[in-house]
Design an enzyme around this catalytic site. Structure first.
Site, PDB file in Angstrom:
ATOM      1  N   HIS A 172       5.903  74.455  20.593  1.00  0.00           N
ATOM      2  CA  HIS A 172       5.485  74.725  21.975  1.00  0.00           C
ATOM      3  C   HIS A 172       6.219  73.794  22.940  1.00  0.00           C
ATOM      4  CE1 HIS A 172       2.250  77.292  20.550  1.00  0.00           C
ATOM      5  NE2 HIS A 172       1.910  77.544  21.801  1.00  0.00           N
ATOM      6  N   HIS A 219      -1.641  69.076  17.912  1.00  0.00           N
ATOM      7  CA  HIS A 219      -0.426  68.267  17.810  1.00  0.00           C
ATOM      8  C   HIS A 219      -0.724  66.836  18.228  1.00  0.00           C
ATOM      9  CE1 HIS A 219       2.690  71.063  16.650  1.00  0.00           C
ATOM     10  NE2 HIS A 219       2.315  71.922  17.577  1.00  0.00           N
TER      11      HIS A 219
END
Length: 409
Positions: A172, A219
């Site tokens: 991302h 993350h």
């Protein structure tokens, strides 16, 4: 010196750091057991009208934790259920932002650039996105760092596929760095517009997506920084080569087979763990297939009017008729791509399992000689139709675009 660096790395990889960031964003977790009473939404005391108003904007979610599981030989325990309280506006904002890194975004944003903005910009953005994503996905398979443990982090994004994938680097972060910053760079050289406004939009896009991955607990900070670093490296290396790439695409008779050979080599050398199946390689094949479809369409179609036009062009506010035609092109184009995906997927799963060896793998979707060709063929067809076939359909319908907001033909 090495010990100090290891401490920094451990700190940036810490799930506790992720948890602290989530709490700073208003996320509150309560581990529930059978003996605990449920807390009611907004039951916390409020000291004033501002606190009361904030309490009314909270939402409550029930989530499964992703701990290591029971130890061998221990009696099985029921899965932990976490009741999580979030500020609704913050939660919705970051959930929308994180969608800018998933397939629905790719399959709408890039075609929209081709159909309504600039084919030159869109083609380069797709190819650079593909290159940076391949490096990122391969890095995941090589480094093999897991996602932050939950708990202590709170996994707000409940997606079972995430637990089969590694965390470093964040793809991302890669796509939210590569795509907007390349678009800003190219637009600055092709169009006359306010750079400050463009930079502000790009930074908001970039920061929103990166921070959303921390907020959702999928993350670590190091994952985000690694994705940004990979994107910047790819952009620094690839941007100077874009004109050479165009010359090869439009002038070489070997462009089509050479591109396919590159795709095959990249998938062949992609690092694979035979003992750990994940969706990473399949996703990488889909990305490569999409990029090759755009690449092949560019070879077949040749230079478009967007490629032949020379800027800088002055950007003006589009008229209602231009906006209306853009919406019509987008709807017609999406209606073309959706059947493409459905038909190609159906054909691949009917034909490939019948002709490809199983190699002892029972699940069809996990067979490499089914999964990888299916992804390349299906998404290659989508990429090809998004650039080539769509313009033929637009021409037939009388809505073809070789004119952008600059008014240049």
């Amino acid at each position: 010196m090495a010990n100090q660096q290891n401490k920094y790395i451990a700190y940036l990889r810490s799930p506790h750091l992720v948890r602290r960031f989530q709490e700073a964003c208003g996320v509150k977790e309560i581990r529930k057991t059978h003996s605990e009473a449920k807390l009611k939404l907004g039951s916390a005391s409020s000291d004033g009208p501002v606190d009361w108003l904030i309490s009314k904007t909270k939402i409550r979610r029930q989530l499964k934790s992703h701990s290591a599981g029971n130890s061998p030989g221990s009696s099985p325990e029921p899965p932990d259920v976490i009741e999580c309280e979030c500020i609704s506006l913050v939660d919705v904002y970051f959930r929308i932002a994180t969608e800018l890194g998933y397939e629905p975004f790719y399959i709408t944003f890039f075609p929209a650039l081709f159909w309504n903005v600039d084919s030159y910009l869109a083609r380069h953005a797709v190819l650079l996105w593909c290159l940076s994503m391949y490096v990122g996905q391969a890095s995941k398979a090589l480094v093999r760092w897991k996602r932050p443990a939950a708990p202590p982090a709170i996994r707000l994004e409940q997606n079972s596929n995430l637990e089969t994938e590694f965390g470093f680097p964040s793809t991302h972060a890669i796509v939210s760095t590569t795509v907007p910053f390349y678009c800003l760079y190219t637009c600055f050289n092709r169009y006359e517009f306010s750079f400050a406004i463009g930079l502000m939009i790009v930074v908001i896009w970039w920061m929103s997506v990166c921070v959303s991955r921390l907020y959702l607990g999928v993350h670590t900070v190091l994952d985000i920084l690694g994705g940004i670093a990979i994107s910047l490296l790819v952009l620094a290396v690839a941007i100077p080569c874009t004109n050479l790439m165009d010359q090869f695409i439009f002038n070489s008779s070997m462009a089509a087979p050479a591109g396919l050979l590159v795709i095959i080599i990249l998938l062949y050398i992609y690092p694979v763990d035979p003992h750990h199946w994940s969706m990473d390689r399949g996703d990488t094949a889909a990305i490569l297939g999409c990029a090759y479809g755009v690449y092949l369409a560019s070879v077949v179609q040749g230079p478009s009017p967007d490629d032949l036009a020379h800027g800088p062009f002055k950007v003006t506010i589009p008229s209602l008729s231009v906006v209306g035609l853009g919406v019509v092109r987008f709807v017609v184009g999406i209606l073309l791509l959706l059947p493409t995906r459905f038909v190609m997927k159906l054909l691949c799963f009917r034909l490939l399992p019948a002709i490809m060896p199983t190699h002892g793998v029972e699940e069809v979707v996990k067979r490499p000689l089914v999964e990888l060709p299916y992804k390349i063929i299906t998404y290659g067809a989508i990429g090809f139709n998004a650039l080539y076939l769509s313009h033929i359909v637009f021409h037939i319908c009388g809505i073809n675009r070789w004119e952008d907001f600059t008014g240049q033909q």
